[in-house]
Design a protein around this motif. Structure first.
Motif, PDB file in Angstrom:
ATOM      1  N   ASP A   1       0.834  -1.207   0.000  1.00 25.04           N
ATOM      2  CA  ASP A   1       0.000   0.000   0.000  1.00 25.04           C
ATOM      3  C   ASP A   1       0.867   1.256   0.000  1.00 25.04           C
ATOM      4  N   ALA A   2       1.952   1.227   0.775  1.00 28.02           N
ATOM      5  CA  ALA A   2       2.848   2.383   0.828  1.00 28.02           C
ATOM      6  C   ALA A   2       3.496   2.636  -0.535  1.00 28.02           C
ATOM      7  N   ASP A   3       3.810   1.567  -1.251  1.00 26.53           N
ATOM      8  CA  ASP A   3       4.402   1.712  -2.571  1.00 26.53           C
ATOM      9  C   ASP A   3       3.425   2.387  -3.523  1.00 26.53           C
ATOM     10  N   VAL A   4       2.175   1.971  -3.484  1.00 28.08           N
ATOM     11  CA  VAL A   4       1.154   2.585  -4.336  1.00 28.08           C
ATOM     12  C   VAL A   4       0.986   4.063  -3.991  1.00 28.08           C
ATOM     13  N   TYR A   5       0.920   4.351  -2.696  1.00 29.45           N
ATOM     14  CA  TYR A   5       0.768   5.723  -2.224  1.00 29.45           C
ATOM     15  C   TYR A   5       1.929   6.588  -2.718  1.00 29.45           C
ATOM     16  N   ALA A   6       3.153   6.094  -2.553  1.00 29.68           N
ATOM     17  CA  ALA A   6       4.335   6.858  -2.970  1.00 29.68           C
ATOM     18  C   ALA A   6       4.391   6.998  -4.488  1.00 29.68           C
ATOM     19  N   LYS A   7       4.111   5.920  -5.194  1.00 32.72           N
ATOM     20  CA  LYS A   7       4.179   5.960  -6.655  1.00 32.72           C
ATOM     21  C   LYS A   7       3.162   6.937  -7.224  1.00 32.72           C
ATOM     22  N   ASP A   8       1.966   6.955  -6.661  1.00 36.23           N
ATOM     23  CA  ASP A   8       0.936   7.877  -7.134  1.00 36.23           C
ATOM     24  C   ASP A   8       1.333   9.332  -6.954  1.00 36.23           C
ATOM     25  N   ARG A   9       2.241   9.581  -6.016  1.00 38.08           N
ATOM     26  CA  ARG A   9       2.667  10.953  -5.715  1.00 38.08           C
ATOM     27  C   ARG A   9       4.089  11.233  -6.197  1.00 38.08           C
ATOM     28  N   ASN A  10       4.644  10.289  -6.939  1.00 35.90           N
ATOM     29  CA  ASN A  10       5.999  10.448  -7.472  1.00 35.90           C
ATOM     30  C   ASN A  10       7.031  10.645  -6.362  1.00 35.90           C
ATOM     31  N   ARG A  11       6.868   9.876  -5.298  1.00 36.76           N
ATOM     32  CA  ARG A  11       7.783   9.947  -4.165  1.00 36.76           C
ATOM     33  C   ARG A  11       8.626   8.682  -4.078  1.00 36.76           C
ATOM     34  N   ALA A  12       9.827   8.837  -3.604  1.00 41.18           N
ATOM     35  CA  ALA A  12      10.659   7.693  -3.251  1.00 41.18           C
ATOM     36  C   ALA A  12      10.377   7.310  -1.808  1.00 41.18           C
ATOM     37  N   ILE A  13      10.815   6.124  -1.421  1.00 40.36           N
ATOM     38  CA  ILE A  13      10.564   5.611  -0.071  1.00 40.36           C
ATOM     39  C   ILE A  13      11.870   5.497   0.693  1.00 40.36           C
ATOM     40  N   LEU A  14      11.855   6.061   1.900  1.00 41.68           N
ATOM     41  CA  LEU A  14      12.926   5.846   2.870  1.00 41.68           C
ATOM     42  C   LEU A  14      12.343   4.962   3.960  1.00 41.68           C
ATOM     43  N   ALA A  15      12.825   3.744   4.062  1.00 40.21           N
ATOM     44  CA  ALA A  15      12.276   2.768   5.001  1.00 40.21           C
ATOM     45  C   ALA A  15      13.237   2.576   6.166  1.00 40.21           C
ATOM     46  N   THR A  16      12.881   3.131   7.322  1.00 38.28           N
ATOM     47  CA  THR A  16      13.650   2.909   8.535  1.00 38.28           C
ATOM     48  C   THR A  16      13.172   1.626   9.186  1.00 38.28           C
TER      49      THR A  16
END
Length: 305
Positions: free
Chosen positions: A76-91
């Motif tokens: 779900d986080a990937d979809v959310y980020a992709k829809d907003r053209n964001r990269a993910i920083l996963a701590t």
């Protein structure tokens, strides 16, 4: 290097890190809250979605307790980020968020060394490896802090380095395209915990400003540049891009406004600073000297309201 896009960006001519994907104004969202003014790529840990529609946010920060993370939530986080053209920083934090069930530092060390905890990292990275958004993993942050906040902090440096390398090796098997951020708090002893160039793509540091504490401790307020400078100077020695991986500030309206205007500026003394990531959440561990739990959330950080 894989963490740099092989072209100049069009938002001020700076090189973009793999964490930053979009320039201001690309989208037509009407942001509920706006990123601070400036040129640096901006990210946020935003569990309440305050920056959901802000087009200037290019980094979505996730915190994952590896013992009880709900893996479908990463999809779900990937979809959310992709829809907003964001990269993910996963701590990824090597414990459970259930305080009553947390291990001790000795148990964590032993089970990391024996391989008993390999399954946690392997399971998370198997999902991260399927993501369409660019991903940077930040494992066991602020290991140079000796306040007992984290069960992985304050170890003998060799023990931490061995554990860090182990989990990165595991993650690389499952997610070969993921990048890695080694992220000390920024103290004088941080170099002792450096795991080596082959295990680090970016170096993160933490920068928090608490006006009332600074006034009592130092007799004056500190600026973003005041706090960042020694931490940046230590971090940049490794020859990697530097990110403020956790950022927050609390004080009166003038103090907060000054920090807000400062944190995304392109300072000549910080040429390798490639992004800042705001921690939009209430503090979870007591601040020193009896200052409790500062509320870094953007709607609560001004103390004279």
């Amino acid at each position: 290097m894989t963490f740099l896009i092989a072209a100049k960006d069009h938002c001020g001519g700076r090189w973009l890190s793999v964490l930053a994907l979009a320039c201001a104004g690309v989208f037509s969202f009407a942001p509920v809250h706006a990123a601070p003014p400036g040129e640096l790529p901006f990210g946020v840990y935003d569990p309440n979605g305050d920056f959901e529609s802000d087009p200037e946010v290019t980094i979505e920060h996730l915190f994952l307790p590896w013992e009880d993370v709900f893996l479908p939530s990463l999809v779900d986080a990937d979809v959310y980020a992709k829809d907003r053209n964001r990269a993910i920083l996963a701590t990824i934090e090597p414990w459970t968020w259930s305080r009553s069930e947390r291990n001790s530092p000795d148990i964590l060390k032993r089970n990391l060394a024996s391989g008993e905890y390999d399954q946690y990292m392997r399971g998370i990275c198997a999902v991260l490896g399927t993501m369409e958004s660019p991903v940077t993993v930040r494992w066991a942050q602020e290991m140079d802090d000796y306040t007992s906040q984290f069960i992985w902090a304050g170890w003998q440096p060799g023990q931490y380095i061995e554990a860090y390398r182990r989990v990165v090796d595991i993650c690389r098997e499952e997610a070969p395209n993921v990048n890695y951020m080694w992220s000390p708090l920024g103290y004088e002893n941080l170099a002792e915990f450096y795991p080596g160039d082959d295990y680090v793509d970016l170096v993160g540091v933490s920068v928090f400003g608490l006006q009332a504490w600074e006034q009592e401790k130092f007799g004056e307020e500190l600026s973003f540049v005041d706090i960042l400078t020694p931490r940046y100077e230590r971090a940049v020695e490794f020859g990697k891009p530097v990110v403020v991986a956790e950022l927050g500030y609390v004080g009166d309206s003038d103090y907060v406004q000054k920090w807000e205007n400062d944190v995304r500026q392109a300072y000549p003394q910080f040429p390798e600073l490639v992004g800042v990531v705001y921690f939009n959440q209430h503090e979870v561990y007591p601040w020193p000297d009896g200052y409790g739990l500062p509320d870094w959330r953007i709607d609560h950080r001004v103390t004279d309201q």
